[in-house]
Design a protein around this motif. Structure first.
Motif, PDB file in Angstrom:
ATOM      1  N   MET A   1      74.517 136.292  68.019  1.00 30.71           N
ATOM      2  CA  MET A   1      75.575 137.341  67.764  1.00 30.71           C
ATOM      3  C   MET A   1      76.495 137.298  68.922  1.00 30.71           C
ATOM      4  N   LYS A   2      76.341 137.209  69.974  1.00 34.54           N
ATOM      5  CA  LYS A   2      77.178 137.174  71.117  1.00 34.54           C
ATOM      6  C   LYS A   2      78.200 136.115  70.950  1.00 34.54           C
ATOM      7  N   LYS A   3      77.648 134.909  70.710  1.00 36.06           N
ATOM      8  CA  LYS A   3      78.466 133.423  70.467  1.00 36.06           C
ATOM      9  C   LYS A   3      79.388 133.840  69.422  1.00 36.06           C
ATOM     10  N   PHE A   4      78.878 134.512  68.329  1.00 38.11           N
ATOM     11  CA  PHE A   4      79.939 134.785  67.121  1.00 38.11           C
ATOM     12  C   PHE A   4      81.135 135.611  67.497  1.00 38.11           C
ATOM     13  N   GLY A   5      80.913 136.447  68.246  1.00 37.45           N
ATOM     14  CA  GLY A   5      81.737 137.586  68.899  1.00 37.45           C
ATOM     15  C   GLY A   5      82.891 136.829  69.639  1.00 37.45           C
ATOM     16  N   LEU A   6      82.167 135.950  70.656  1.00 37.06           N
ATOM     17  CA  LEU A   6      83.132 135.255  71.426  1.00 37.06           C
ATOM     18  C   LEU A   6      83.831 134.213  70.789  1.00 37.06           C
ATOM     19  N   PHE A   7      83.535 133.564  69.514  1.00 33.71           N
ATOM     20  CA  PHE A   7      84.190 132.701  68.651  1.00 33.71           C
ATOM     21  C   PHE A   7      85.296 133.293  67.956  1.00 33.71           C
TER      22      PHE A   7
END
Length: 115
Positions: A1-7
């Protein structure tokens, strides 16, 4: 989920940055011109030269103020830098290192087992 937010944050910042590239270039050019006009104004000896450089400075300063939204592009570039930095540290920062203070819990378990 953190990667999606960063993306998502990186994508939005990239779009804002691309939308403001022209304005950022115009801001840079007008700031350079304003610096040049200020230098010439300070070097001018006669009153008429100072008046002409002052008028040119006012015109260029108004063009510079018209490009203030380029600051949004600069903020977007900084956010994009932070996103890329965070993305890279997530993938490579979790590697095991020789520093005993990077993983306190692991070292504490080892210390408790040796007793």
């Amino acid at each position: 989920m953190k990667k999606f937010g960063l993306f998502a944050a990186g994508g939005i910042a990239a779009l804002i940055l691309l939308a403001n590239v022209g304005s950022m270039l115009a801001l840079a050019v007008t700031l350079v011109l304003l610096y040049f006009v200020f230098r010439e104004f300070m070097k001018a000896k006669s009153t008429s030269a100072k008046v002409l450089w002052g008028i040119a400075g006012i015109i260029i300063a108004s063009a510079t103020l018209a490009n203030i939204p380029a600051l949004l592009g600069l903020v977007a570039a900084y956010v994009l830098y932070l996103v890329v930095k965070s993305w890279r540290s997530d993938g490579h920062g979790k590697q095991e290192s020789g520093d005993p203070f990077t993983s306190f819990e692991k070292e504490w378990r080892n210390l408790k087992q040796t007793k």
